[in-house]
Design a protein around this motif. Sequence first.
Motif, short mmCIF file in Angstrom:
data_model
loop_
_atom_site.label_atom_id
_atom_site.label_comp_id
_atom_site.label_asym_id
_atom_site.label_seq_id
_atom_site.Cartn_x
_atom_site.Cartn_y
_atom_site.Cartn_z
N LYS A 221 -0.64 5.03 12.59
CA LYS A 221 -0.55 5.21 11.13
C LYS A 221 0.67 6.06 10.79
N SER A 222 0.98 6.15 9.50
CA SER A 222 2.11 6.96 9.05
C SER A 222 1.70 8.43 8.94
N LYS A 223 2.53 9.30 9.49
CA LYS A 223 2.23 10.74 9.43
C LYS A 223 2.10 11.23 7.98
N TYR A 245 -12.21 12.57 -9.20
CA TYR A 245 -11.71 11.21 -9.45
C TYR A 245 -10.39 11.24 -10.22
N CYS A 246 -10.27 12.18 -11.15
CA CYS A 246 -9.04 12.30 -11.91
C CYS A 246 -7.88 12.63 -10.96
N ASN A 247 -8.09 13.63 -10.09
CA ASN A 247 -7.05 13.99 -9.11
C ASN A 247 -6.85 12.87 -8.10
N GLY A 248 -7.94 12.20 -7.74
CA GLY A 248 -7.86 11.13 -6.75
C GLY A 248 -6.99 9.97 -7.22
N SER A 249 -7.10 9.60 -8.49
CA SER A 249 -6.25 8.53 -9.03
C SER A 249 -4.79 8.90 -8.87
N GLN A 250 -4.46 10.15 -9.20
CA GLN A 250 -3.07 10.60 -9.10
C GLN A 250 -2.58 10.55 -7.65
N VAL A 251 -3.45 10.97 -6.72
CA VAL A 251 -3.07 10.96 -5.30
C VAL A 251 -2.83 9.53 -4.82
N MET A 252 -3.65 8.59 -5.27
CA MET A 252 -3.47 7.19 -4.87
C MET A 252 -2.14 6.65 -5.41
N VAL A 253 -1.83 6.98 -6.65
CA VAL A 253 -0.57 6.52 -7.24
C VAL A 253 0.62 7.15 -6.50
N THR A 254 0.52 8.44 -6.20
CA THR A 254 1.57 9.11 -5.42
C THR A 254 1.72 8.45 -4.05
N ASN A 255 0.58 8.18 -3.41
CA ASN A 255 0.58 7.54 -2.10
C ASN A 255 1.29 6.19 -2.15
N LEU A 256 0.99 5.41 -3.19
CA LEU A 256 1.61 4.08 -3.32
C LEU A 256 3.12 4.17 -3.53
N GLY A 257 3.59 5.31 -4.03
CA GLY A 257 5.03 5.49 -4.24
C GLY A 257 5.78 5.84 -2.97
N LEU A 258 5.03 6.13 -1.90
CA LEU A 258 5.70 6.41 -0.62
C LEU A 258 6.27 5.13 -0.03
N ARG A 259 7.44 5.26 0.59
CA ARG A 259 8.05 4.11 1.28
C ARG A 259 7.06 3.54 2.30
N ASP A 260 6.37 4.43 3.01
CA ASP A 260 5.45 3.97 4.06
C ASP A 260 4.26 3.18 3.50
N ALA A 261 3.84 3.48 2.27
CA ALA A 261 2.74 2.71 1.68
C ALA A 261 3.20 1.29 1.40
N GLN A 262 4.37 1.15 0.81
CA GLN A 262 4.85 -0.20 0.49
C GLN A 262 5.17 -0.97 1.76
N GLU A 263 5.67 -0.26 2.79
CA GLU A 263 5.90 -0.91 4.08
C GLU A 263 4.57 -1.38 4.68
N GLY A 264 3.56 -0.56 4.59
CA GLY A 264 2.25 -0.91 5.16
C GLY A 264 1.63 -2.11 4.47
N TRP A 276 6.83 2.45 10.42
CA TRP A 276 6.69 3.66 9.59
C TRP A 276 7.94 4.54 9.65
N SER A 277 8.26 5.18 8.54
CA SER A 277 9.30 6.23 8.54
C SER A 277 8.67 7.58 8.87
N HIS A 278 7.35 7.70 8.64
CA HIS A 278 6.60 8.97 8.80
C HIS A 278 7.12 10.06 7.87
N SER A 279 7.99 9.68 6.96
CA SER A 279 8.61 10.66 6.06
C SER A 279 7.93 10.62 4.70
N THR A 280 8.30 11.55 3.87
CA THR A 280 7.77 11.56 2.50
C THR A 280 8.75 10.87 1.55
#
Lengths: 284, 284, 284
Positions: A221-223, A245-264, A276-280
Amino acid sequence: MRQMFGLVTKTLTTRIVRSLHTTSQLSTLLVNESDGVRHVVLNNPKKRNVLSLAMIERLREVIVDSPSLRCVVVSSNGPVFSSGHDLKELTTQTSEEYHRKVFDSCGQLMLSLQKLNVPVICQVNGLAAAAGCQLVAASDIVIASDKSKFSTPGASVGLFCSTPAIPLSRSVNLKAAAYMLMTGNTITAYEALKCGLVSRVVSESDINSETQNVVNAILCKSKSVIALGKHFFYSQINQNLETAYCNGSQVMVTNLGLRDAQEGIEAFIGKRTPLWSHSTDRYK
Amino acid sequence: MRQMFGLVTKTLTTRIVRSLHTTSQLSTLLVNESDGVRHVVLNNPKKRNVLSLAMIERLREVIVDSPSLRCVVVSSNGPVFSSGHDLKELTTQTSEEYHRKVFDSCGQLMLSLQKLNVPVICQVNGLAAAAGCQLVAASDIVIASDKSKFSTPGASVGLFCSTPAIPLSRSVNLKAAAYMLMTGNTITAYEALKCGLVSRVVSESDINSETQNVVNAILCKSKSVIALGKHFFYSQINQNLETAYCNGSQVMVTNLGLRDAQEGIEAFIGKRTPLWSHSTDRYK
Amino acid sequence: MRQMFGLVTKTLTTRIVRSLHTTSQLSTLLVNESDGVRHVVLNNPKKRNVLSLAMIERLREVIVDSPSLRCVVVSSNGPVFSSGHDLKELTTQTSEEYHRKVFDSCGQLMLSLQKLNVPVICQVNGLAAAAGCQLVAASDIVIASDKSKFSTPGASVGLFCSTPAIPLSRSVNLKAAAYMLMTGNTITAYEALKCGLVSRVVSESDINSETQNVVNAILCKSKSVIALGKHFFYSQINQNLETAYCNGSQVMVTNLGLRDAQEGIEAFIGKRTPLWSHSTDRYK
């Protein structure tokens, strides 16, 4: 977010690597890192892998992030995983200041396991007692052999396992925790599994391969994705459900903005292995 | 208290009933209501009962109260209970706004299960993964067949199961939750029972009758009494013990003031079957 | 800290001792104290050991600290451990004020179990229902025979087990708690062990010796050390992890300053049996 993934400075990394080079069978703490997996082995079996202040501070030095680190595995040599604090350090021969330093440092060690960007796997094959049991309970994932045992018997020597109770009561149900803390009695590996103290129990001969399975699952997985998820996991536990849930939605959106999420996701849709780049780094 | 039992407006009820009438085997969501039990069946097995935004919004429309509703049973057709979000909706082809809408709507769905006046029973017979596992964890009562499996493997595709972690970490012990979230590994129905994710495990052939037992137990009680208790149950979990008992006393007194409470006690003392009003009418 | 160990006044102690002297087989509550162990036995089997207001108030009188007290064991005579509140006290024949008094007093009883300086062991050998199940869940340690059963069926008579839900939801996982509360169904001793409601399950013939094992484990420790640890255990559960560790360090330092802590450590190092003062006296 950037702050969340703050990695250790070059100086610190160098210090760890240097410490790796000086590791030998004579050391009471073995540290061995390869392919992103840092194996930290308590190696003071004659003293039941006691968590002396020196050992606690040594553990704090080696359980830190580094750019290449992907997970930490804590295990031990000898029949006792760890017997906990060194009672000789807690007499009137030392000062109240010293006692405070021991517990403050131990608390910082335990907190650092949760704060670390990578998963901490605890591999237990023997008795984990008092602060040794605390170290188990404070890890993310625990793989135990069926001959492992667990106890918090501090009250028997006049020192209630109050700090071990902190991660214990957050891992196991209250009736099991109170039983362990108030009686000091030992529970078996399977009882520990039932009450929530360990993630998996396997035979002693299978423990290394079971730990390796967990390590492999993390390595593929990506670091940065695991770091993001691990931090949110622990941060939301005490929040009320709406806030989580409010914070969780934001974390999911942030996660999707990672290069590694779109690569995955691209790799999954394209039925290929992700790179993976394993980077932020963020997408685009 | 009146607000607590606020029932859906006639317009909403009409919309649900209309939707029931248009239900057919061709629909990806089957909704069938009789005798107060609304059966909601995920019916998109070819797409592994994916929780697309459309499906999430459809679920939110049908998981609402109505005057005659007594409980909701969520189940699915096909070997996969639900595989979670539709990853194709979470690429750069859609916008960050869209991603946010997906997670906000999904969070509202999960919250609505707890807020609903009636119990939500989740009947699982297959793999519940990622947001599919979240739907399970967010239900009140879970009946699983022994061939069911559970996982939160989002990190494997670069998207950590952060929102599924919210109800998961409130249902199962931390060591099991961290294992599932960080490795993505699948656990069996019996492992899910051990760690607290499901209420009961039965053989596949017994799952309908086991669910029916739970439904029957709910149907023979007063709707208003269960609604009062369900809301208090979830509201007091994070309160300190003194506050919880203080609020609990008030809830018990309020409960006793319901016509249905006095009917229930009278029937018990008189050894007869109670006749519930299911209303929030108060005694005298 | 002094306040934490505040012991009951002489007047109260005298009252308990007097009550012990008047205890007989005719009483609905038997209280028998020897060697620091107070056995409190519900003895109204014909009325299923109902928790009437009188019984609740009697329990509150006898579950108080005294200088010589080391632990409390609550058990019962007859096939039903306790059936919970007396429904005849909760009809319209009595007033809302009376209802409130019943629940307030019951809540104070449950809180007192946690606040008591010594461990409360609940020995269950039969059905514990509703507030009877609440009494079990509110105890520190629960030893159950394999023929014991547990339920919270209040909703069946129109009175949801809202107050029993308070300690229940803090002891067992949510899916098990919701199942018990919303269906009213009974669970077995082994199911209770799995979900966290009890600490140990043994055969009926072994229950006294298993309880005695727990009692012995408590008796060989210092009262003041267990009191300190018990209070910290419950106080830190809802604190965030950093706060808990910060407070925990202080508690450990305070504990080490007790005469009994230094006696315990000295005895351990010297391989001799410790001689406890059981007092909150500090070293030097």
